[in-house]
Scaffold this motif. Structure first.
Motif, PDB file in Angstrom:
ATOM      1  N   ASP A  28       0.734  -1.287  -0.164  1.00 20.69           N
ATOM      2  CA  ASP A  28       0.049  -0.010  -0.099  1.00 20.69           C
ATOM      3  C   ASP A  28       0.848   1.474   0.114  1.00 20.69           C
ATOM      4  N   THR A  29       1.002   1.764  -1.168  1.00 21.75           N
ATOM      5  CA  THR A  29       2.143   2.893  -1.348  1.00 21.75           C
ATOM      6  C   THR A  29       1.471   4.066  -0.711  1.00 21.75           C
ATOM      7  N   ALA A  30       0.150   4.194  -0.915  1.00 23.94           N
ATOM      8  CA  ALA A  30      -0.427   5.694  -0.092  1.00 23.94           C
ATOM      9  C   ALA A  30      -0.197   5.622   1.353  1.00 23.94           C
ATOM     10  N   LYS A  31      -0.110   4.217   2.032  1.00 25.23           N
ATOM     11  CA  LYS A  31      -0.160   4.291   3.493  1.00 25.23           C
ATOM     12  C   LYS A  31       1.633   4.342   3.845  1.00 25.23           C
ATOM     13  N   LEU A  32       2.324   4.061   2.810  1.00 23.58           N
ATOM     14  CA  LEU A  32       3.657   4.265   3.196  1.00 23.58           C
ATOM     15  C   LEU A  32       4.107   5.731   2.935  1.00 23.58           C
ATOM     16  N   ASP A  33       3.549   6.229   2.034  1.00 24.26           N
ATOM     17  CA  ASP A  33       3.899   7.697   1.707  1.00 24.26           C
ATOM     18  C   ASP A  33       3.258   8.515   3.168  1.00 24.26           C
ATOM     19  N   ARG A  34       2.133   8.247   3.514  1.00 27.75           N
ATOM     20  CA  ARG A  34       1.773   8.883   4.714  1.00 27.75           C
ATOM     21  C   ARG A  34       2.662   8.674   5.894  1.00 27.75           C
ATOM     22  N   VAL A  35       3.103   7.427   6.199  1.00 21.56           N
ATOM     23  CA  VAL A  35       3.954   7.236   7.353  1.00 21.56           C
ATOM     24  C   VAL A  35       5.332   7.939   7.247  1.00 21.56           C
TER      25      VAL A  35
END
Length: 126
Positions: free
Chosen positions: A8-15
């Motif tokens: 989940d790249t969106a989650k990784l980007d958020r973190v």
């Protein structure tokens, strides 16, 4: 066949963004505090700073722990970017020197050429 799970790249980007934002807030917090507590002078070379060149004055953590930020500023010192780089380089070199000394204490005891002269003397005699 094993199914490949798509990250989940969106989650990784958020973190990652959250970590960056937190680090920036923490840095601004202790930097602003240090600039209020200490005079705008490099603690090593004595160079004085004004609002015009204040970006070149950094906060150095004496114990090299960026999480250790007491409100009294006892773990900070203001250093110009040059002295700050020099301080961190000295710290790295000292750590390398210590690891080299540990390595040097385990000296090899084998001498590969110990019996070479004897072997050569035997070969010279007919």
């Amino acid at each position: 066949m094993r199914a490949y799970k798509v990250p989940d790249t969106a989650k990784l980007d958020r973190v990652v963004q959250e970590a960056i934002t937190t680090a920036e807030k923490r840095a601004l917090g202790y930097r602003e505090q240090a600039l209020k507590i200490y005079p705008w002078v490099c603690g090593r070379c004595g160079r004085e700073f004004t609002r015009k060149n204040l970006r070149e004055l950094t906060v150095h953590h004496r114990d090299h722990d960026h999480q250790n930020n007491p409100a009294d500023g006892s773990n900070w010192e203001l250093l110009c970017v040059y002295c700050h780089d020099n301080e961190h380089q000295r710290h790295l070199e000292a750590a390398n020197r210590q690891s080299m000394e540990k390595t040097a204490s385990s000296v090899a005891s084998h001498s590969p050429f110990a019996g070479l002269r004897t072997m050569m003397n035997r070969r010279d005699k007919p």
